[in-house]
Design an enzyme around this catalytic site. Structure first.
Site, short mmCIF file in Angstrom:
data_model
loop_
_atom_site.label_atom_id
_atom_site.label_comp_id
_atom_site.label_asym_id
_atom_site.label_seq_id
_atom_site.Cartn_x
_atom_site.Cartn_y
_atom_site.Cartn_z
N ASP A 83 -12.46 6.83 3.53
CA ASP A 83 -11.27 6.59 4.34
C ASP A 83 -10.83 5.12 4.30
OD1 ASP A 83 -9.17 7.23 5.98
OD2 ASP A 83 -10.36 7.39 7.82
N LYS B 132 0.84 -1.21 0.00
CA LYS B 132 0.00 0.00 0.00
C LYS B 132 0.87 1.25 0.00
CE LYS B 132 -3.38 2.55 2.88
NZ LYS B 132 -4.30 2.52 4.04
N LYS C 222 -10.64 12.43 8.31
CA LYS C 222 -10.16 12.02 9.63
C LYS C 222 -10.16 13.20 10.59
CE LYS C 222 -6.96 8.37 8.12
NZ LYS C 222 -7.64 7.26 8.80
N ARG D 297 -7.81 -0.53 0.79
CA ARG D 297 -8.32 -1.76 0.14
C ARG D 297 -8.74 -1.47 -1.29
NH1 ARG D 297 -12.80 -2.14 4.78
NH2 ARG D 297 -11.11 -1.07 5.83
N1 BES Z 1 -4.54 4.27 6.86
C1 BES Z 1 -5.70 3.98 7.60
C2 BES Z 1 -5.45 2.94 8.69
C3 BES Z 1 -4.53 3.33 9.81
C4 BES Z 1 -5.05 3.73 11.03
C5 BES Z 1 -3.18 3.25 9.67
C6 BES Z 1 -4.20 4.04 12.06
C7 BES Z 1 -2.35 3.58 10.71
C8 BES Z 1 -2.85 3.97 11.91
C9 BES Z 1 -6.79 3.42 6.70
O1 BES Z 1 -6.81 3.93 5.42
C10 BES Z 1 -8.10 3.80 7.32
O2 BES Z 1 -8.37 4.95 7.39
N2 BES Z 1 -8.85 2.80 7.78
C11 BES Z 1 -10.10 3.05 8.41
C12 BES Z 1 -11.11 2.08 7.84
C13 BES Z 1 -12.52 2.39 8.23
C14 BES Z 1 -13.01 3.66 7.54
C15 BES Z 1 -13.40 1.22 7.84
C16 BES Z 1 -9.93 2.83 9.90
O3 BES Z 1 -9.22 1.89 10.28
O4 BES Z 1 -10.47 3.61 10.67
ZN ZN Z 2 -5.02 4.62 4.70
MN MN Z 3 -7.90 5.73 5.29
#
Ligand code: BES
Ligand code: ZN
Ligand code: MN
Length: 482
Positions: free
Chosen positions: A334, A252, A264, A338
Protein backbone atom coordinates in the site's frame (compact mmCIF):
# COMPACT_ATOMS: atom_id res chain seq x y z
CA UNK A 1 -19.36 30.13 -19.64
CA UNK A 2 -17.67 33.07 -21.30
CA UNK A 3 -15.92 35.77 -19.31
CA UNK A 4 -15.53 39.43 -20.30
CA UNK A 5 -14.16 42.71 -19.05
CA UNK A 6 -16.41 45.80 -18.99
CA UNK A 7 -14.94 49.26 -18.39
CA UNK A 8 -18.23 51.22 -18.52
CA UNK A 9 -19.67 53.16 -15.59
CA UNK A 10 -21.48 50.91 -13.13
CA UNK A 11 -24.90 52.32 -14.05
CA UNK A 12 -24.48 50.97 -17.58
CA UNK A 13 -23.63 47.36 -16.64
CA UNK A 14 -26.47 45.09 -17.77
CA UNK A 15 -26.79 41.68 -16.09
CA UNK A 16 -29.06 39.39 -14.06
CA UNK A 17 -27.08 40.16 -10.95
CA UNK A 18 -24.20 42.45 -10.04
CA UNK A 19 -21.94 41.38 -7.16
CA UNK A 20 -20.62 44.20 -4.98
CA UNK A 21 -18.19 43.53 -2.14
CA UNK A 22 -19.07 45.51 0.97
CA UNK A 23 -16.82 45.66 4.00
CA UNK A 24 -17.18 45.67 7.75
CA UNK A 25 -17.58 49.12 9.24
CA UNK A 26 -18.43 50.65 5.87
CA UNK A 27 -21.90 51.79 6.93
CA UNK A 28 -23.15 51.45 3.39
CA UNK A 29 -22.03 54.69 1.86
CA UNK A 30 -21.76 52.93 -1.51
CA UNK A 31 -25.29 52.77 -2.85
CA UNK A 32 -27.01 55.40 -0.83
CA UNK A 33 -30.03 54.85 1.34
CA UNK A 34 -30.79 51.22 0.65
CA UNK A 35 -27.44 49.80 1.66
CA UNK A 36 -27.12 52.26 4.55
CA UNK A 37 -30.41 50.91 5.84
CA UNK A 38 -29.13 47.33 5.56
CA UNK A 39 -26.14 48.19 7.72
CA UNK A 40 -28.25 50.19 10.19
CA UNK A 41 -30.83 47.45 10.61
CA UNK A 42 -27.92 45.01 11.14
CA UNK A 43 -29.33 42.76 8.43
CA UNK A 44 -25.91 43.14 6.81
CA UNK A 45 -22.62 44.07 8.44
CA UNK A 46 -19.99 43.23 5.81
CA UNK A 47 -18.66 40.12 7.59
CA UNK A 48 -17.01 37.55 5.28
CA UNK A 49 -19.51 35.76 3.06
CA UNK A 50 -22.62 37.53 4.35
CA UNK A 51 -25.14 38.13 1.57
CA UNK A 52 -27.92 40.63 0.90
CA UNK A 53 -29.84 40.49 -2.37
CA UNK A 54 -31.61 43.60 -3.64
CA UNK A 55 -34.03 43.49 -6.57
CA UNK A 56 -34.35 46.24 -9.17
CA UNK A 57 -31.70 48.48 -7.58
CA UNK A 58 -32.43 52.16 -8.32
CA UNK A 59 -30.28 53.78 -10.98
CA UNK A 60 -28.68 50.53 -12.21
CA UNK A 61 -29.32 48.46 -15.32
CA UNK A 62 -28.43 45.36 -13.32
CA UNK A 63 -31.63 43.51 -12.40
CA UNK A 64 -30.32 42.48 -9.00
CA UNK A 65 -27.57 43.67 -6.72
CA UNK A 66 -25.86 41.15 -4.45
CA UNK A 67 -23.95 42.64 -1.59
CA UNK A 68 -21.37 40.20 -0.31
CA UNK A 69 -19.37 40.74 2.86
CA UNK A 70 -15.64 41.17 2.35
CA UNK A 71 -14.71 41.35 6.04
CA UNK A 72 -12.07 43.87 7.13
CA UNK A 73 -10.92 45.87 4.10
CA UNK A 74 -7.23 45.74 5.15
CA UNK A 75 -7.35 41.92 5.08
CA UNK A 76 -8.98 41.72 1.67
CA UNK A 77 -6.31 40.46 -0.75
CA UNK A 78 -6.65 38.77 -4.13
CA UNK A 79 -6.99 35.34 -2.49
CA UNK A 80 -9.94 36.66 -0.45
CA UNK A 81 -11.41 38.17 -3.61
CA UNK A 82 -11.14 34.81 -5.40
CA UNK A 83 -13.03 33.08 -2.60
CA UNK A 84 -15.61 35.85 -2.20
CA UNK A 85 -16.31 35.91 -5.93
CA UNK A 86 -16.69 32.13 -5.98
CA UNK A 87 -19.10 32.15 -3.06
CA UNK A 88 -21.24 34.97 -4.50
CA UNK A 89 -21.19 33.31 -7.91
CA UNK A 90 -22.42 29.99 -6.48
CA UNK A 91 -25.08 31.81 -4.44
CA UNK A 92 -26.45 33.45 -7.60
CA UNK A 93 -26.09 30.38 -9.77
CA UNK A 94 -28.26 28.46 -7.29
CA UNK A 95 -30.88 31.18 -7.83
CA UNK A 96 -30.74 30.59 -11.61
CA UNK A 97 -28.87 33.79 -12.58
CA UNK A 98 -27.35 33.25 -16.05
CA UNK A 99 -25.59 36.55 -16.56
CA UNK A 100 -23.47 37.54 -13.57
CA UNK A 101 -21.13 40.50 -13.07
CA UNK A 102 -18.83 41.70 -10.30
CA UNK A 103 -17.83 45.27 -9.58
CA UNK A 104 -14.13 45.81 -8.89
CA UNK A 105 -13.25 49.25 -7.59
CA UNK A 106 -11.78 51.13 -4.62
CA UNK A 107 -8.32 49.63 -4.25
CA UNK A 108 -9.01 46.18 -5.61
CA UNK A 109 -9.16 46.75 -9.33
CA UNK A 110 -5.61 45.82 -10.40
CA UNK A 111 -4.53 43.01 -12.73
CA UNK A 112 -4.17 40.46 -9.89
CA UNK A 113 -7.70 41.26 -8.76
CA UNK A 114 -9.21 40.92 -12.22
CA UNK A 115 -7.51 37.53 -12.65
CA UNK A 116 -8.63 36.39 -9.18
CA UNK A 117 -12.25 37.37 -9.75
CA UNK A 118 -12.35 35.47 -13.05
CA UNK A 119 -10.73 32.47 -11.36
CA UNK A 120 -13.20 32.60 -8.48
CA UNK A 121 -16.14 32.47 -10.90
CA UNK A 122 -14.77 29.69 -13.13
CA UNK A 123 -13.69 27.57 -10.15
CA UNK A 124 -17.04 28.23 -8.48
CA UNK A 125 -18.84 27.14 -11.64
CA UNK A 126 -17.36 23.62 -11.57
CA UNK A 127 -19.71 20.78 -10.56
CA UNK A 128 -18.68 17.13 -10.11
CA UNK A 129 -22.06 15.60 -11.04
CA UNK A 130 -21.54 15.03 -14.78
CA UNK A 131 -22.54 11.37 -14.54
CA UNK A 132 -26.03 12.13 -13.22
CA UNK A 133 -28.44 11.51 -16.08
CA UNK A 134 -31.25 13.79 -14.89
CA UNK A 135 -30.20 17.20 -16.22
CA UNK A 136 -33.49 18.98 -15.40
CA UNK A 137 -32.20 20.91 -12.44
CA UNK A 138 -28.78 21.67 -13.84
CA UNK A 139 -28.11 25.42 -13.64
CA UNK A 140 -26.02 27.06 -16.32
CA UNK A 141 -24.35 30.45 -16.16
CA UNK A 142 -23.74 31.83 -19.66
CA UNK A 143 -21.61 34.86 -18.95
CA UNK A 144 -19.45 36.38 -16.23
CA UNK A 145 -18.41 40.03 -16.44
CA UNK A 146 -15.68 41.75 -14.48
CA UNK A 147 -16.68 45.40 -14.30
CA UNK A 148 -13.88 47.89 -13.71
CA UNK A 149 -15.45 51.31 -14.39
CA UNK A 150 -12.89 53.55 -16.07
CA UNK A 151 -10.25 50.81 -15.92
CA UNK A 152 -7.27 50.25 -18.20
CA UNK A 153 -8.05 48.18 -21.35
CA UNK A 154 -4.75 46.34 -20.65
CA UNK A 155 -6.62 44.53 -17.85
CA UNK A 156 -7.93 42.29 -20.63
CA UNK A 157 -4.66 40.31 -20.39
CA UNK A 158 -5.37 39.63 -16.72
CA UNK A 159 -8.90 38.44 -17.52
CA UNK A 160 -7.46 36.04 -20.08
CA UNK A 161 -4.77 34.81 -17.67
CA UNK A 162 -7.37 34.15 -14.97
CA UNK A 163 -9.45 32.21 -17.45
CA UNK A 164 -6.51 30.09 -18.64
CA UNK A 165 -5.47 29.22 -15.10
CA UNK A 166 -8.93 28.44 -13.74
CA UNK A 167 -9.91 26.37 -16.78
CA UNK A 168 -6.70 24.39 -16.33
CA UNK A 169 -7.45 23.84 -12.65
CA UNK A 170 -10.92 22.65 -13.64
CA UNK A 171 -9.36 20.23 -16.16
CA UNK A 172 -7.42 18.74 -13.25
CA UNK A 173 -10.62 18.48 -11.19
CA UNK A 174 -12.42 16.81 -14.10
CA UNK A 175 -9.68 14.18 -14.43
CA UNK A 176 -9.58 13.51 -10.69
CA UNK A 177 -13.36 13.28 -10.50
CA UNK A 178 -13.59 10.40 -12.97
CA UNK A 179 -14.04 7.05 -11.23
CA UNK A 180 -11.32 4.45 -11.70
CA UNK A 181 -13.29 2.38 -14.24
CA UNK A 182 -13.36 5.44 -16.51
CA UNK A 183 -9.90 6.72 -15.63
CA UNK A 184 -7.34 3.96 -16.12
CA UNK A 185 -3.65 4.69 -16.74
CA UNK A 186 -4.33 4.39 -20.50
CA UNK A 187 -7.22 6.85 -20.32
CA UNK A 188 -5.13 9.30 -18.31
CA UNK A 189 -2.39 9.02 -20.95
CA UNK A 190 -4.93 9.60 -23.74
CA UNK A 191 -6.31 12.67 -21.95
CA UNK A 192 -2.77 14.03 -21.54
CA UNK A 193 -2.09 13.45 -25.24
CA UNK A 194 -5.33 15.17 -26.25
CA UNK A 195 -4.47 18.20 -24.10
CA UNK A 196 -0.91 18.30 -25.49
CA UNK A 197 -2.11 18.10 -29.09
CA UNK A 198 -4.51 20.98 -28.48
CA UNK A 199 -1.79 23.13 -26.89
CA UNK A 200 1.05 22.20 -29.25
CA UNK A 201 3.04 20.42 -26.57
CA UNK A 202 5.08 17.27 -27.09
CA UNK A 203 3.66 14.26 -25.29
CA UNK A 204 5.31 10.88 -25.12
CA UNK A 205 3.88 7.83 -23.35
CA UNK A 206 6.26 5.05 -22.31
CA UNK A 207 4.52 1.68 -22.32
CA UNK A 208 5.25 -1.36 -20.18
CA UNK A 209 7.81 -2.84 -22.62
CA UNK A 210 9.74 0.41 -22.83
CA UNK A 211 9.74 0.71 -19.03
CA UNK A 212 11.03 -2.87 -18.77
CA UNK A 213 13.85 -2.05 -21.19
CA UNK A 214 14.75 1.00 -19.14
CA UNK A 215 14.65 -0.95 -15.88
CA UNK A 216 11.82 0.74 -14.01
CA UNK A 217 11.37 -2.24 -11.69
CA UNK A 218 9.98 -0.22 -8.82
CA UNK A 219 7.08 1.18 -10.88
CA UNK A 220 6.46 -2.10 -12.72
CA UNK A 221 6.20 -4.02 -9.46
CA UNK A 222 3.20 -1.88 -8.47
CA UNK A 223 1.54 -2.42 -11.86
CA UNK A 224 1.78 -6.24 -11.62
CA UNK A 225 -1.48 -6.75 -9.77
CA UNK A 226 -3.63 -4.98 -12.33
CA UNK A 227 -4.99 -6.01 -15.72
CA UNK A 228 -4.59 -2.36 -16.72
CA UNK A 229 -1.17 -1.67 -18.25
CA UNK A 230 0.86 1.16 -16.69
CA UNK A 231 1.95 4.29 -18.56
CA UNK A 232 4.70 6.82 -17.98
CA UNK A 233 3.39 10.11 -19.35
CA UNK A 234 5.92 12.76 -20.37
CA UNK A 235 4.73 16.21 -21.50
CA UNK A 236 7.28 18.76 -22.68
CA UNK A 237 7.11 22.55 -22.89
CA UNK A 238 10.07 24.34 -24.46
CA UNK A 239 10.45 28.15 -24.23
CA UNK A 240 11.07 30.27 -27.34
CA UNK A 241 14.63 31.10 -26.23
CA UNK A 242 16.74 28.24 -24.83
CA UNK A 243 16.92 28.32 -21.02
CA UNK A 244 19.30 26.78 -18.50
CA UNK A 245 16.48 26.05 -16.05
CA UNK A 246 14.52 22.87 -16.70
CA UNK A 247 11.72 22.33 -14.21
CA UNK A 248 10.42 18.78 -13.77
CA UNK A 249 6.85 18.42 -12.50
CA UNK A 250 6.37 14.87 -11.24
CA UNK A 251 2.84 13.79 -10.26
CA UNK A 252 1.60 10.57 -8.67
CA UNK A 253 -0.88 8.92 -11.03
CA UNK A 254 -2.36 5.94 -9.19
CA UNK A 255 -5.75 5.69 -10.89
CA UNK A 256 -6.98 3.41 -8.12
CA UNK A 257 -5.29 2.40 -4.89
CA UNK A 258 -6.82 -0.73 -3.41
CA UNK A 259 -3.67 -1.10 -1.33
CA UNK A 260 -2.65 -4.20 -3.28
CA UNK A 261 -2.20 -7.36 -1.19
CA UNK A 262 -1.70 -5.13 1.87
CA UNK A 263 -5.31 -4.29 1.11
CA UNK A 264 -7.13 -1.25 2.48
CA UNK A 265 -10.31 -1.51 4.59
CA UNK A 266 -13.56 -1.37 2.59
CA UNK A 267 -14.74 1.80 4.30
CA UNK A 268 -13.68 4.81 2.27
CA UNK A 269 -11.88 2.74 -0.37
CA UNK A 270 -14.03 4.38 -3.07
CA UNK A 271 -12.14 7.60 -2.45
CA UNK A 272 -8.93 6.06 -3.71
CA UNK A 273 -9.92 7.09 -7.24
CA UNK A 274 -8.36 10.45 -6.36
CA UNK A 275 -4.93 8.90 -5.91
CA UNK A 276 -3.94 10.35 -9.29
CA UNK A 277 -4.57 13.95 -8.20
CA UNK A 278 -0.86 14.82 -8.27
CA UNK A 279 -0.54 13.62 -11.85
CA UNK A 280 -3.74 15.40 -12.88
CA UNK A 281 -2.42 18.62 -11.32
CA UNK A 282 0.63 18.40 -13.58
CA UNK A 283 -1.54 17.88 -16.68
CA UNK A 284 -3.63 20.93 -15.73
CA UNK A 285 -0.53 23.00 -15.03
CA UNK A 286 0.97 22.09 -18.41
CA UNK A 287 -2.20 23.22 -20.18
CA UNK A 288 -1.82 26.70 -18.62
CA UNK A 289 1.97 26.78 -19.07
CA UNK A 290 1.58 26.09 -22.80
CA UNK A 291 -0.60 29.18 -23.13
CA UNK A 292 1.29 31.51 -20.77
CA UNK A 293 4.72 30.71 -22.23
CA UNK A 294 7.12 31.01 -19.27
CA UNK A 295 10.85 31.56 -20.00
CA UNK A 296 11.99 28.15 -18.63
CA UNK A 297 11.69 24.58 -19.95
CA UNK A 298 9.07 22.52 -18.13
CA UNK A 299 8.54 18.77 -18.36
CA UNK A 300 5.72 16.93 -16.61
CA UNK A 301 6.44 13.29 -15.73
CA UNK A 302 3.43 11.28 -14.61
CA UNK A 303 3.81 7.64 -13.63
CA UNK A 304 0.33 6.13 -14.05
CA UNK A 305 -0.60 2.72 -12.59
CA UNK A 306 -3.44 0.93 -10.89
CA UNK A 307 -2.61 -0.71 -7.54
CA UNK A 308 -4.60 -3.96 -7.47
CA UNK A 309 -4.56 -7.48 -6.03
CA UNK A 310 -4.48 -9.70 -9.14
CA UNK A 311 -2.74 -13.07 -9.12
CA UNK A 312 0.44 -11.51 -10.48
CA UNK A 313 0.40 -8.81 -7.80
CA UNK A 314 3.64 -8.13 -5.98
CA UNK A 315 3.86 -9.59 -2.49
CA UNK A 316 5.02 -8.10 0.78
CA UNK A 317 8.68 -9.05 1.04
CA UNK A 318 9.33 -8.82 -2.70
CA UNK A 319 12.54 -7.03 -3.64
CA UNK A 320 12.51 -4.84 -6.75
CA UNK A 321 15.32 -3.01 -8.53
CA UNK A 322 14.55 0.61 -9.27
CA UNK A 323 15.71 2.57 -12.30
CA UNK A 324 18.37 4.19 -10.10
CA UNK A 325 19.84 0.76 -9.41
CA UNK A 326 18.83 0.84 -5.75
CA UNK A 327 17.00 -2.26 -4.52
CA UNK A 328 13.79 -1.86 -2.51
CA UNK A 329 12.15 -4.32 -0.15
CA UNK A 330 8.39 -3.93 -0.55
CA UNK A 331 7.24 -4.42 3.04
CA UNK A 332 3.79 -2.95 2.36
CA UNK A 333 2.20 -2.93 -1.07
CA UNK A 334 0.00 0.00 0.00
CA UNK A 335 3.04 2.28 0.10
CA UNK A 336 2.95 2.23 -3.71
CA UNK A 337 3.08 5.96 -4.45
CA UNK A 338 6.72 6.27 -3.40
CA UNK A 339 7.58 3.18 -5.48
CA UNK A 340 6.32 4.70 -8.72
CA UNK A 341 7.66 8.17 -7.88
CA UNK A 342 11.12 6.72 -7.21
CA UNK A 343 11.44 5.69 -10.86
CA UNK A 344 9.73 8.86 -12.11
CA UNK A 345 12.16 11.08 -10.17
CA UNK A 346 15.16 9.14 -11.49
CA UNK A 347 13.76 9.40 -15.01
CA UNK A 348 13.18 13.15 -14.62
CA UNK A 349 16.84 13.56 -13.67
CA UNK A 350 17.87 11.54 -16.73
CA UNK A 351 15.78 13.86 -18.90
CA UNK A 352 17.93 16.72 -17.66
CA UNK A 353 15.60 18.41 -15.18
CA UNK A 354 17.57 20.88 -13.07
CA UNK A 355 14.79 21.35 -10.50
CA UNK A 356 12.11 18.91 -9.38
CA UNK A 357 8.71 19.44 -7.80
CA UNK A 358 6.50 16.45 -7.11
CA UNK A 359 2.90 16.34 -5.95
CA UNK A 360 1.37 13.18 -4.54
CA UNK A 361 -1.56 11.97 -2.46
CA UNK A 362 1.13 10.10 -0.61
CA UNK A 363 0.22 9.45 3.02
CA UNK A 364 -2.66 9.30 5.47
CA UNK A 365 -0.10 10.58 7.99
CA UNK A 366 -0.02 14.04 6.39
CA UNK A 367 -3.80 14.25 6.94
CA UNK A 368 -3.25 13.41 10.61
CA UNK A 369 -0.56 16.10 10.84
CA UNK A 370 -2.13 18.97 8.88
CA UNK A 371 -5.78 18.09 8.35
CA UNK A 372 -7.45 19.21 5.14
CA UNK A 373 -6.11 22.78 5.18
CA UNK A 374 -2.37 22.76 4.46
CA UNK A 375 -0.35 20.86 1.89
CA UNK A 376 2.72 19.25 3.50
CA UNK A 377 5.90 20.57 1.89
CA UNK A 378 9.27 18.82 2.12
CA UNK A 379 12.45 20.07 0.52
CA UNK A 380 16.12 19.35 0.04
CA UNK A 381 16.85 22.85 -1.26
CA UNK A 382 16.05 26.16 0.42
CA UNK A 383 16.12 28.16 -2.81
CA UNK A 384 13.53 26.03 -4.54
CA UNK A 385 11.51 25.81 -1.35
CA UNK A 386 11.36 29.61 -1.16
CA UNK A 387 10.20 29.84 -4.77
CA UNK A 388 7.44 27.27 -4.25
CA UNK A 389 6.33 28.80 -0.94
CA UNK A 390 6.19 32.28 -2.50
CA UNK A 391 4.18 31.03 -5.49
CA UNK A 392 1.78 29.17 -3.20
CA UNK A 393 1.29 32.18 -0.92
CA UNK A 394 0.56 34.44 -3.90
CA UNK A 395 -2.03 31.93 -5.12
CA UNK A 396 -3.69 31.38 -1.75
CA UNK A 397 -2.68 27.69 -1.70
CA UNK A 398 -1.65 26.95 1.89
CA UNK A 399 1.58 24.97 2.27
CA UNK A 400 3.43 24.11 5.47
CA UNK A 401 7.05 23.03 5.59
CA UNK A 402 7.71 19.71 7.31
CA UNK A 403 11.14 18.52 8.50
CA UNK A 404 13.42 16.35 6.42
CA UNK A 405 16.74 15.92 8.15
CA UNK A 406 19.21 13.05 7.93
CA UNK A 407 18.14 11.64 11.32
CA UNK A 408 14.94 10.31 9.76
CA UNK A 409 17.01 7.98 7.57
CA UNK A 410 17.27 5.69 10.61
CA UNK A 411 13.56 4.98 10.15
CA UNK A 412 14.28 3.35 6.77
CA UNK A 413 16.35 0.23 7.38
CA UNK A 414 16.03 -3.04 5.45
CA UNK A 415 17.90 -6.22 6.34
CA UNK A 416 17.62 -7.55 2.78
CA UNK A 417 17.71 -4.65 0.32
CA UNK A 418 19.08 -1.11 0.03
CA UNK A 419 15.95 0.33 1.57
CA UNK A 420 12.43 -0.71 2.63
CA UNK A 421 9.36 1.10 1.28
CA UNK A 422 7.98 1.85 4.75
CA UNK A 423 9.29 3.00 8.10
CA UNK A 424 7.81 2.38 11.52
CA UNK A 425 4.59 3.64 12.99
CA UNK A 426 5.56 7.28 13.55
CA UNK A 427 6.23 10.20 11.25
CA UNK A 428 4.77 8.43 8.23
CA UNK A 429 4.65 11.47 5.95
CA UNK A 430 8.29 12.22 6.75
CA UNK A 431 9.56 8.68 6.13
CA UNK A 432 7.72 8.72 2.79
CA UNK A 433 9.48 11.98 1.89
CA UNK A 434 12.80 10.61 3.15
CA UNK A 435 12.35 7.63 0.84
CA UNK A 436 11.72 9.93 -2.15
CA UNK A 437 14.76 12.04 -1.30
CA UNK A 438 16.98 9.02 -2.04
CA UNK A 439 15.81 9.22 -5.65
CA UNK A 440 15.72 13.01 -6.12
CA UNK A 441 19.35 12.68 -5.01
CA UNK A 442 21.37 15.88 -5.54
CA UNK A 443 18.81 17.66 -7.75
CA UNK A 444 17.05 20.54 -5.95
CA UNK A 445 13.66 19.09 -5.08
CA UNK A 446 10.37 19.90 -3.38
CA UNK A 447 7.82 17.24 -2.45
CA UNK A 448 4.20 18.16 -1.81
CA UNK A 449 1.99 15.69 0.03
CA UNK A 450 -1.53 16.60 -1.08
CA UNK A 451 -3.39 13.62 0.44
CA UNK A 452 -5.38 15.93 2.75
CA UNK A 453 -6.04 18.76 0.30
CA UNK A 454 -6.78 17.27 -3.12
CA UNK A 455 -10.34 16.26 -2.24
CA UNK A 456 -13.05 18.21 -0.40
CA UNK A 457 -15.39 15.91 1.54
CA UNK A 458 -17.83 18.79 2.02
CA UNK A 459 -18.67 21.65 -0.30
CA UNK A 460 -17.39 25.13 0.55
CA UNK A 461 -19.29 28.32 -0.24
CA UNK A 462 -16.89 28.97 -3.14
CA UNK A 463 -16.22 25.36 -4.25
CA UNK A 464 -18.26 22.24 -4.83
CA UNK A 465 -17.45 19.07 -2.98
CA UNK A 466 -14.97 16.72 -4.67
CA UNK A 467 -11.62 17.38 -6.32
CA UNK A 468 -9.98 20.69 -5.42
CA UNK A 469 -7.33 20.95 -8.14
CA UNK A 470 -4.77 21.97 -5.51
CA UNK A 471 -1.28 22.71 -6.79
CA UNK A 472 -2.14 23.81 -10.31
CA UNK A 473 -2.03 27.55 -9.61
CA UNK A 474 1.21 27.25 -7.63
CA UNK A 475 2.96 25.29 -10.39
CA UNK A 476 1.85 27.73 -13.07
CA UNK A 477 3.05 30.72 -11.04
CA UNK A 478 6.30 28.95 -10.18
CA UNK A 479 7.04 28.54 -13.89
CA UNK A 480 5.75 31.89 -15.16
CA UNK A 481 7.43 33.85 -12.37
CA UNK A 482 10.83 32.16 -12.66
N1 BES B 1 -2.85 6.84 -1.44
C1 BES B 1 -2.48 6.51 -0.13
C2 BES B 1 -2.43 7.73 0.79
C3 BES B 1 -3.73 8.42 1.07
C4 BES B 1 -4.40 8.20 2.25
C5 BES B 1 -4.23 9.33 0.20
C6 BES B 1 -5.56 8.87 2.52
C7 BES B 1 -5.40 9.99 0.47
C8 BES B 1 -6.07 9.77 1.63
C9 BES B 1 -1.09 5.87 -0.11
O1 BES B 1 -0.78 5.11 -1.21
C10 BES B 1 -1.07 4.95 1.07
O2 BES B 1 -1.80 4.01 1.05
N2 BES B 1 -0.25 5.27 2.06
C11 BES B 1 -0.16 4.47 3.23
C12 BES B 1 1.31 4.27 3.56
C13 BES B 1 1.55 3.25 4.62
C14 BES B 1 1.24 1.85 4.10
C15 BES B 1 3.00 3.33 5.05
C16 BES B 1 -0.86 5.21 4.36
O3 BES B 1 -0.72 6.43 4.43
O4 BES B 1 -1.56 4.56 5.13
ZN1 ZN C 1 -1.75 5.61 -2.95
MN1 MN D 1 -1.48 3.12 -1.03
Amino acid sequence: MTTRLDLQPIEAIECDALIVVAFEGQKGERFGDVTAELYESKEFSGKPLEFALLHRPAGLKARRLLLVGGGKPEKFDSAALRKTTGAAFRHLKAKSARDIAILLDSGFSGAEHVASAVEGAILGDYEPDIHKSDKKDVKVVDQFTVAVPGGDPALEAARKRGQIIAESQNLTRELVNEPANRMTPSVLAARAQAMAAQQNLECEVLDQDRMKQLGMGSLLGVAMGSAEPPAMIVIRYKPAAPASTHLGLVGKGVTFDSGGLSIKPAEGMEKMKYDMAGGAAMIGAMQAIAQLQPPIAVTAIIPAVENMTGSRAQRPGDIVTSLSGKTIEVLNTDAEGRLILADALTYARRLGCTHLVDAATLTGAIVVALGHIYVGLFSSDDGLRDRVMAAAAAEGEKMWQMPLDEDYKDYLKSAFADLPNIGGRWGGAITAATFLKEFADSTPWVHLDIAGTAWLDDPKPHLSKGPSGVGVRTFVRLATGW
